[in-house]
Design an enzyme around this catalytic site. Structure first.
Site, mmCIF file in Angstrom:
data_model
loop_
_atom_site.group_PDB
_atom_site.id
_atom_site.type_symbol
_atom_site.label_atom_id
_atom_site.label_comp_id
_atom_site.label_asym_id
_atom_site.label_seq_id
_atom_site.Cartn_x
_atom_site.Cartn_y
_atom_site.Cartn_z
ATOM 1 N N LEU A 114 0.571 0.476 -1.341
ATOM 2 C CA LEU A 114 1.736 -0.396 -1.296
ATOM 3 C C LEU A 114 1.462 -1.497 -2.307
ATOM 4 O O LEU A 114 0.339 -2.004 -2.370
ATOM 5 C CB LEU A 114 1.928 -1.010 0.099
ATOM 6 C CG LEU A 114 2.319 -0.069 1.239
ATOM 7 C CD1 LEU A 114 2.296 -0.827 2.562
ATOM 8 C CD2 LEU A 114 3.695 0.529 0.993
ATOM 9 N N ASP A 115 2.458 -1.871 -3.110
ATOM 10 C CA ASP A 115 2.192 -2.921 -4.086
ATOM 11 C C ASP A 115 1.917 -4.241 -3.363
ATOM 12 O O ASP A 115 2.182 -4.389 -2.165
ATOM 13 C CB ASP A 115 3.322 -3.040 -5.109
ATOM 14 C CG ASP A 115 4.622 -3.552 -4.525
ATOM 15 O OD1 ASP A 115 4.600 -4.598 -3.855
ATOM 16 O OD2 ASP A 115 5.667 -2.915 -4.753
ATOM 17 N N ALA A 116 1.363 -5.197 -4.087
ATOM 18 C CA ALA A 116 0.889 -6.430 -3.475
ATOM 19 C C ALA A 116 1.975 -7.163 -2.707
ATOM 20 O O ALA A 116 1.707 -7.791 -1.670
ATOM 21 C CB ALA A 116 0.279 -7.345 -4.543
ATOM 22 N N THR A 118 4.589 -5.830 -1.230
ATOM 23 C CA THR A 118 5.188 -5.019 -0.169
ATOM 24 C C THR A 118 4.265 -5.030 1.038
ATOM 25 O O THR A 118 3.058 -4.831 0.903
ATOM 26 C CB THR A 118 5.403 -3.574 -0.636
ATOM 27 O OG1 THR A 118 6.320 -3.564 -1.734
ATOM 28 C CG2 THR A 118 5.968 -2.704 0.484
ATOM 29 N N PRO A 264 5.717 1.484 -3.710
ATOM 30 C CA PRO A 264 7.176 1.310 -3.636
ATOM 31 C C PRO A 264 7.664 -0.002 -4.230
ATOM 32 O O PRO A 264 7.402 -1.045 -3.655
ATOM 33 C CB PRO A 264 7.454 1.367 -2.136
ATOM 34 C CG PRO A 264 6.285 2.081 -1.560
ATOM 35 C CD PRO A 264 5.127 1.714 -2.405
#
Length: 264
Positions: A114-116, A118, A264
């Protein structure tokens, strides 16, 4: 199928002993499961009580749900907070996942990313085979996200998300999309996707004119985040683990080469 050792002794371990050690049920109950035809080994129903297996090789399921025979494997759900990168060690010194794994004696790794910015459901495990399969884009594990976006999302926009839109790396369509709320110049949208493409939710919503301001992953395959607070972990229940293993074994022919993991 197990056989006999050179001295004539049967090889392997009795099925009921293995399943009792795995926490499925007592040996006596497992024996009844065998008699009732509820247990399969490598896809074949077992009915003989003397069946022996190799726990390191054979795959067992009960009532169609996979069982993990290796009790050294650990499976943990994390509600990843924003501001944390999906890495066990970030070269830039940003907050990473080590703070959430230090309480476990096993060396855990994250399944996918998961990106930072998110938050939400992330699986941590020392089961490398399962992690590889579930994170591989070609496997297409379903994920459910709640996105807070700018603007008022219309029914036409929801229809566009499920019908398909064109992005710079090709067309994409949500499996499901629905509007949860809309007020004060922003909207809450639930998106269900199986794509593993990079930052796909953010790019989809931007493409339809509604940039994401907050994003959380609520579901990963059969796992639901539930009421787990941000920044907290818990081990998967036996039911959750069985569902996850069953999903992972469903497509054992997934390509071996690692692919791009989702952010995402």
């Amino acid at each position: 199928m197990t056989g006999f050792s050179p001295d004539g002794a049967p090889e392997g371990v009795r099925l009921q002993k293995v399943l009792a050690a795995a926490g499925v049920a007592s040996r006596r109950v497992v024996e009844q499961y065998i008699v009732d035809g509820r247990i399969r080994v490598n896809g074949e129903t077992v009915t003989e009580l003397g069946r022996r297996i190799d726990p390191d090789v054979d795959l067992v399921d009960v009532d169609g749900t996979a069982v993990q025979l290796d009790v050294s494997k650990r499976y943990v759900m994390l509600n990843k907070p924003t501001g944390v990168v999906s890495s066990m060690r970030d070269e830039s010194g940003r907050p990473d996942l080590r703070r959430f794994t230090k309480e476990y004696k096993e060396r855990l790794y994250n399944v996918g990313r998961l990106d930072a910015e998110t938050s939400g459901l992330l699986v941590l495990t020392n089961d490398g085979e399962l992690a590889h399969v579930l994170a591989h884009p070609s496997f297409g594990v379903t994920k459910v996200y709640i996105a807070k976006v700018d603007g008022t999302v219309t029914a036409q926009t929801i229809a566009k998300l499920t019908k398909g839109i064109e992005l710079e790396d090709g067309p994409i369509a949500a499996d499901k999309a629905r509007l949860l709320d809309s007020s004060r110049g922003s909207s809450l949208v639930e998106l269900t996707l199986h794509s593993g493409r990079n930052r796909i939710v953010r790019r989809m919503m931007a493409a339809v004119g509604h940039p994401v301001t907050e994003l959380v992953r609520r579901q990963f395959g059969p796992l639901h985040l539930g009421t787990l607070p941000a920044g907290r972990t818990r081990e998967l229940s036996k039911i959750e683990l069985g569902a996850l293993l069953t999903l992972a074994r469903r497509d054992s022919g997934v390509a071996e080469a690692p692919g791009e993991q989702e952010t995402p």
